[in-house]
Design an enzyme around this catalytic site. Structure first.
Site, mmCIF file in Angstrom:
data_model
loop_
_atom_site.group_PDB
_atom_site.id
_atom_site.type_symbol
_atom_site.label_atom_id
_atom_site.label_comp_id
_atom_site.label_asym_id
_atom_site.label_seq_id
_atom_site.Cartn_x
_atom_site.Cartn_y
_atom_site.Cartn_z
ATOM 1 C CB ALA A 66 10.854 8.498 8.575
ATOM 2 N N GLY A 112 10.187 3.595 10.219
ATOM 3 C CA GLY A 112 9.065 4.099 10.995
ATOM 4 C C GLY A 112 7.777 3.346 10.745
ATOM 5 C CD GLU A 115 11.131 2.916 14.565
ATOM 6 O OE1 GLU A 115 11.988 3.001 15.462
ATOM 7 O OE2 GLU A 115 11.006 3.769 13.655
ATOM 8 C CD GLU A 135 15.190 2.713 11.058
ATOM 9 O OE1 GLU A 135 14.013 3.025 11.286
ATOM 10 O OE2 GLU A 135 15.575 1.521 10.955
#
Length: 260
Positions: A66, A112, A115, A135
Site C-alpha cells: 500500500a 496489500g 492481499e 505490516e
C-alpha cells in the site's frame, strides 16, 4: 473507461487488468483501489468476459504494498475506516465476483499486493516473485484480509510465522505452502495463464459463478457450505447453460454456453 493508474485489455474472452504505477512498484493508493473496483465491476458485468487476469506493470512488482504516505498520520478511527472501506470496495469484492479472477504475480507481492492476490480465485507466480505481509515491521497488521485469507491458504502456523516475522518467501516456497497454484518462468507466465484461462472459459460461466459462491460460503461465518452447495446445485438445473451442457453431452457435440 479510462484510468489514471490502470491499463485494461480484452482479447478472446479474457480481460487483463494491469496496475500501472511502475515508479511506485504498483503500490495501492486510494485512487488505484477505486479504479480497480471500477475495472473489475466493468469486466464482471461484461458477458463477453469469461476470465479476468490481474497483474502489475513491469518485471519487478505485482503490487509492492500500500502507499504508506497516504495513511501515516491516521487516527484509530481513520485506520479502521481505511480497512473497512478497502475490504468492501476491492478485496472482498474481488473474492466474491462471479467471473473467475487469476492473479499473475510477476514480482513482489507484499502487504496489500499479496492481499489482492489472495482475494483472486487462482494465483500463478513467476519464479522471480517474492511474497510477504510486512505490516508488523511498520507497527500495524494486515488490514485488507491478510490475517484471514493467508491462514485459509497456508494454514495457521505458517501464516503466523509469515505475519510475525514480516519476511518474504520465494515463489517455490509459496507453491510448497499452497499459497500459489503454479510457478512458471518469467517468460512463460502470461502464456501459461492464457492456457489456463482458455481451459476455464470453455466451461459454463453460470456454473462457475455458482461454484465460486459455494466455495466461498464454506469460509463465511454463519454460512453452511454444504447447504449453500445444495441450493446452488439445484439452481443450476434452471439455467440455460445446464440445458445446453446436458444436450451437448448427449448429442456428442461441444457446448455453446451463454452464461445464463
Amino acid at each position: 473507461m479510462e484510468y489514471n493508474n490502470l491499463l485494461t485489455d480484452f482479447e478472446d474472452g479474457i480481460t487483463t487488468i494491469t496496475i500501472n504505477r511502475p515508479k511506485k512498484l504498483n503500490a495501492l493508493n486510494k485512487e488505484t483501489i477505486q479504479e480497480l473496483h471500477d475495472a473489475f465491476k466493468e469486466a464482471d458485468e461484461d458477458s463477453a468476459t469469461r476470465v479476468i487476469v490481474i497483474t502489475g506493470s513491469g518485471d519487478k512488482a505485482f503490487v509492492a504494498g500500500a502507499d504508506i504516505s497516504e495513511f501515516a498520520d491516521y487516527s484509530v478511527a481513520q485506520g479502521a475506516d481505511l480497512a473497512s472501506q478497502g475490504q468492501a470496495l476491492l478485496f472482498d469484492f474481488v473474492a466474491h465476483l462471479s467471473t473467475p479472477v487469476i492473479a499473475a504475480i510477476n514480482g513482489f507481492a507484499l502487504g496489500g499486493g499479496l492481499e489482492l492476490a489472495m482475494a483472486a480465485h487462482i494465483r500463478v507466480a513467476s519464479e522471480n516473485a517474492k511474497m510477504g505481509l510486512p505490516e508488523v515491521s511498520l507497527g500495524v497488521i494486515p488490514g485488507y484480509g491478510g490475517t484471514q485469507r493467508l491462514p485459509q491458504l497456508v494454514g495457521k502456523g505458517r501464516a503466523m510465522e509469515m505475519i510475525m516475522t514480516a519476511g518474504m518467501i520465494t515463489a517455490d516456497q509459496a507453491l510448497d505452502f499452497g499459497l500459489v497454484n503454479h510457478v512458471t518462468t518469467s517468460d512463460e507466465l502470461f502464456l501459461w495463464i492464457d492456457k489456463l484461462a482458455k481451459r476455464i472459459k470453455q466451461n459454463s460461466p453460470a456454473a462457475i459463478g455458482s461454484a465460486i459462491e459455494a466455495v466461498n460460503a464454506g469460509f463465511e461465518d454463519g454460512e453452511n457450505g454444504f447447504d449453500a452447495e445444495i441450493t446452488l446445485f439445484g439452481k443450476c438445473f434452471g439455467t440455460a447453460d445446464f440445458q445446453e451442457g446436458t444436450q451437448a453431452f448427449l448429442n456428442k457435440r461441444k457446448p455453446d454456453f451463454k452464461g445464463n
